[in-house]
Every structure is written in structure tokens, then in C-alpha cells.
Write a protein that holds these residues in place. Structure first.
Motif, short mmCIF file in Angstrom:
data_model
loop_
_atom_site.label_atom_id
_atom_site.label_comp_id
_atom_site.label_asym_id
_atom_site.label_seq_id
_atom_site.Cartn_x
_atom_site.Cartn_y
_atom_site.Cartn_z
N ASP A 21 0.82 -1.20 0.00
CA ASP A 21 0.00 0.00 0.00
C ASP A 21 0.86 1.26 0.00
N SER A 24 2.15 1.74 -3.70
CA SER A 24 1.02 2.13 -4.55
C SER A 24 0.56 3.55 -4.23
N SER A 25 0.56 3.90 -2.96
CA SER A 25 0.14 5.25 -2.57
C SER A 25 1.14 6.30 -3.04
N ALA A 28 0.53 6.76 -6.71
CA ALA A 28 -0.70 7.52 -6.93
C ALA A 28 -0.52 8.99 -6.59
N ALA A 34 -4.47 9.30 -11.25
CA ALA A 34 -4.69 8.05 -10.53
C ALA A 34 -5.97 8.13 -9.70
N SER A 37 -8.67 5.87 -4.86
CA SER A 37 -8.64 4.60 -4.14
C SER A 37 -7.26 3.96 -4.12
N GLN A 38 -6.38 4.35 -5.06
CA GLN A 38 -5.04 3.78 -5.09
C GLN A 38 -4.13 4.40 -4.03
N ASN A 39 -4.51 5.58 -3.53
CA ASN A 39 -3.71 6.26 -2.52
C ASN A 39 -4.32 5.99 -1.15
N GLY A 100 3.50 -3.20 -5.71
CA GLY A 100 2.34 -2.57 -5.08
C GLY A 100 1.22 -3.57 -4.85
N ARG A 101 1.55 -4.84 -4.76
CA ARG A 101 0.57 -5.90 -4.57
C ARG A 101 1.02 -6.82 -3.43
N VAL A 142 5.95 -1.24 -10.18
CA VAL A 142 5.62 0.18 -10.01
C VAL A 142 6.47 1.03 -10.95
N ARG A 145 4.62 0.82 -14.21
CA ARG A 145 3.39 1.62 -14.10
C ARG A 145 3.70 3.12 -14.09
#
Length: 370
Positions: A21, A24-25, A28, A34, A37-39, A100-101, A142, A145
Motif C-alpha cells: 500500500d 502504490s500510494s 498515486a 490516478a 482509491s489507489q492512494n 504494489g501488490r 511500479v 506503471r
């Protein structure tokens, strides 16, 4: 039924406050397009971000040594820890940071896991040239991405200086490389990896003078990096796991314990996070035996139980067979070693991998360059 350890496991907070998280945040926060919800950590929008990953710097270790690491400890005063993921080990955590997973989706599920369909293990640090890493871990990183979103992505590490001891010169070189990469790009994500603290803890323990000395170097590196950042950059500091010291009386040796070997085809994982692969038809007996022998000293579950309890996060069906038929996560300071099969790993002083707060909780520090 054998009782579980007195304290419940610290199950990672996937989707809310875990390493996956955090990355990913951060991504984002750099991308105005983005979805919100990704942050999930609610990080501030920025055009430049730097993530410093300190291998082995657990939250509790940082919290307990404020005088040794004054810069990082000051940042920690206004922050809360996040969870690493299971197993709390470098290969799995870097998989989570870089994709990010959670582990159950990126599939890097431990230090040593079975290669499905083959009677052998894949060591995530040493790898195997016969295994295509892009097939083993098929998710976009990431970095990929970021590039797709028009964000420059750069990774900085010690390179030739690794293993030679961290000096002021090498710290300056790391900070300068990271700062230059951030200045040269409009929108940029730079990650910096430092591994010496983990290595020192493995050999000498986290209660040693050598470890304290390395922590002081890490603190100075973070301070130098913060001072070199271009204005408007957000710097984040985290770790892949914490660490606990293992005493000579805290070890159970599978190689000298016939009950634990009964029905066992392959011993995977590492001393603080074991994947047990059973012989055909022996999974239930293996689970019962390990629970009986280890008792309250470990959390021992079947594959299905560990998945249901959320140890690995949501598990992709294609990744489930990599998980042991039985999974054992020691509580306290127990280590499940194999002195004949794994002499190097069994001899370490500092270890990690399990679901204790000492191993699971890691920093998520932030510094904003003015």
C-alpha cells in the motif's frame, strides 16, 4: 488440539497499511490521473518522491534506539508503523514494494518455495537460471506503471560499495545520485536501497555494538539524503522487515528431529517462516505433528487455513500451490533450523520472517523538502 501461542499473530494489514500500500500510494501521489482509491495512505500530491528502503530496520528497533538515530526518530514521532507482509523477509517484501501488490498476488512467497510440478525449491535470493523471472512474477512493477503514466522511475543502490562498509563518501554518493535523478526529471519516483543494517544484524545481532554503529550510519544517510533533495520532494523511509535475535537455546533442529521430518518431502522457507511440503497423503499428519511438537512456540496452519486467515493477502489461484501444505511461523524467539541442510542460515544470530510485531512492523516515515 494443541493450543496456539498466547499472543495472536500480527497479520499484515493488506489493503490498508502494508508495504504494498505504501508503494502504490506513493505512485498515486505522483499521478494526478490516478484514482483516489489507489492512494490508501492518503499521501500528499507531489511531482517528486524518493523512497529509502533500509533492509532490516523494524519499527520497534527504531523506536527503541532514539539516541542512535535522532533524525529518523524525530520523523517517527509523527508517524505510525505499517506491516511488512508474510513472510516478513526481503524477497517477499521487495516483491510487494516493487509491484504494489500483496504476496498472494505477486507470488514471491518466501525465501525458498517449491517450484510447482518439480521436486525442488526456488531460492528467491540466489534464483535459478532455469526459471524465467517474468513468468514467476508476471505483474507489472511500479516502475513500469510509473513509466506508463509519464513518471521517470530510477532505482539507486550501493553497487560497488556494498560489503565494503558504509563511509561518508559512499553515503554522499547515494544521496547525490538520488538527488540528481530527481532534479533531472519533471515527475520522478526514485527508490534507494540500503542493505548493510540487515547483514550486520544477521551476523552480530540487533543488540550488538556493530548493529548500533550501522544504525547510526543509516540515520546519517537519511539525513544527508533529505538535505540533498530538490525543493518540493517528498521522501519516505521504510524497511522490508524487522529482526529478532535468536539464542542458542531458541532453536529446534529439523535435521535432528525425526518426528518433524516424518512425512516431509521438502523443507522450504527459512527459520522464522517455514513452508512444509508434504509427501503424498501425509499433509494432515504433518500438520498434527508440527502442532504437537511446537505447541505454543509457533503458529502452525494448513495452507488453506493460512490463506483464510489472510497471512498472504488475497491469493491468486495460480500462486496457491507455491505455499506449503503446512506453514509454520515461530512466536517469541524460536527458530526452526536445519543445521545440516542449511548450515549458513541456521547459524545466523538475527533472523526474521514471522508474524511477531518485531518482524512485521516497519516504519513509514515522511520528510517534505522545503
Amino acid at each position: 488440539m494443541t493450543p496456539e501461542p498466547r499472543h495472536p499473530p500480527t497479520v499484515p494489514s493488506y489493503g490498508a497499511a502494508a508495504l504494498a500500500d505504501l508503494s502504490s500510494s506513493i505512485l498515486a501521489s505522483l499521478d494526478p490521473d490516478a484514482p483516489e482509491s489507489q492512494n490508501v495512505l492518503g499521501l500528499p500530491s507531489t511531482r517528486r518522491a524518493c523512497l529509502l528502503i533500509v533492509d532490516g530496520l523494524g519499527w520497534e528497533l527504531l523506536r527503541d534506539h532514539p539516541a542512535v538515530a535522532p533524525f529518523l526518530s524525530e520523523l517517527a514521532r509523527n508517524s505510525k508503523p505499517i506491516t511488512a507482509g508474510f513472510p516478513s523477509t526481503t524477497v517477499t517484501s521487495l516483491g510487494s514494494i516493487c509491484t504494489g501488490r500483496p504476496p498472494g498476488q505477486h507470488g514471491i512467497l518466501g525465501y525458498q518455495v517449491i517450484i510447482p510440478g518439480e521436486n525442488r525449491l526456488l531460492n528467491g535470493l540466489r534464483w535459478d537460471s532455469r526459471i524465467d523471472p517474468r513468468q514467476w512474477q508476471p505483474l507489472p512493477t511500479v516502475y513500469e506503471r510509473a513509466a506508463a503514466a509519464g513518471i521517470a522511475a530510477v532505482h539507486v543502490t550501493q553497487g560497488a560499495f556494498r560489503g565494503t562498509g558504509l563511509t561518508v563518501a559512499t553515503m554522499g554518493a547515494l544521496a547525490a545520485q538520488a538527488a540528481a535523478a530527481l532534479r533531472e526529471n519533471g515527475r520522478a519516483l526514485v527508490t534507494v536501497y540500503h542493505g548493510d543494517l540487515d547483514g550486520t544484524g544477521h551476523v552480530f545481532g540487533v543488540g550488538s555494538d556493530a548493529w548500533y554503529n550501522q544504525l547510526a550510519h543509516v540515520d546519517k544517510l537519511a539525513e544527508q539524503l533529505a538535505g540533498a533533495l530538490p525543493s518540493g520532494t517528498c521522501m519516505y523511509v521504510t524497511a522490508d522487515h524487522g529482526m529478532v535475535d535468536i539464542g542458542p537455546d531458541d532453536k529446534v533442529d529439523v535435521d535432528d528431529h525425526s518426528d518433524l521430518r516424518s512425512g516431509l518431502a521438502l523443507l522450504g522457507g527459512e527459520p522464522r517462516a517455514r513452508h512444509l511440503y508434504a509427501r503424498r497423503g501425509a499433509a494432515a499428519d504433518l500438520l498434527a505433528t508440527w502442532r504437537e511438537v511446537l505447541g505454543e512456540r509457533a503458529w502452525v496452519m494448513s495452507r488453506d487455513e493460512a490463506i483464510k486467515e489472510g497471512w498472504f493477502g488475497p491469493v491468486d489461484v495460480t500462486m496457491a500451490s507455491r505455499i506449503g501444505d503446512v506453514v509454520a511461523a515461530p512466536a517469541g524467539s524460536l527458530a526452526i533450523v536445519a543445521t545440516k541442510a542449511e548450515p549458513r542460515e541456521s547459524a545466523l544470530t538475527g533472523m526474521h520472517g514471522s508474524l511477531t510485531p518485531s518482524e512485521q512492523l516497519v516504519p513509514a516515515l515522511m520528510y517534505a523538502a522545503a
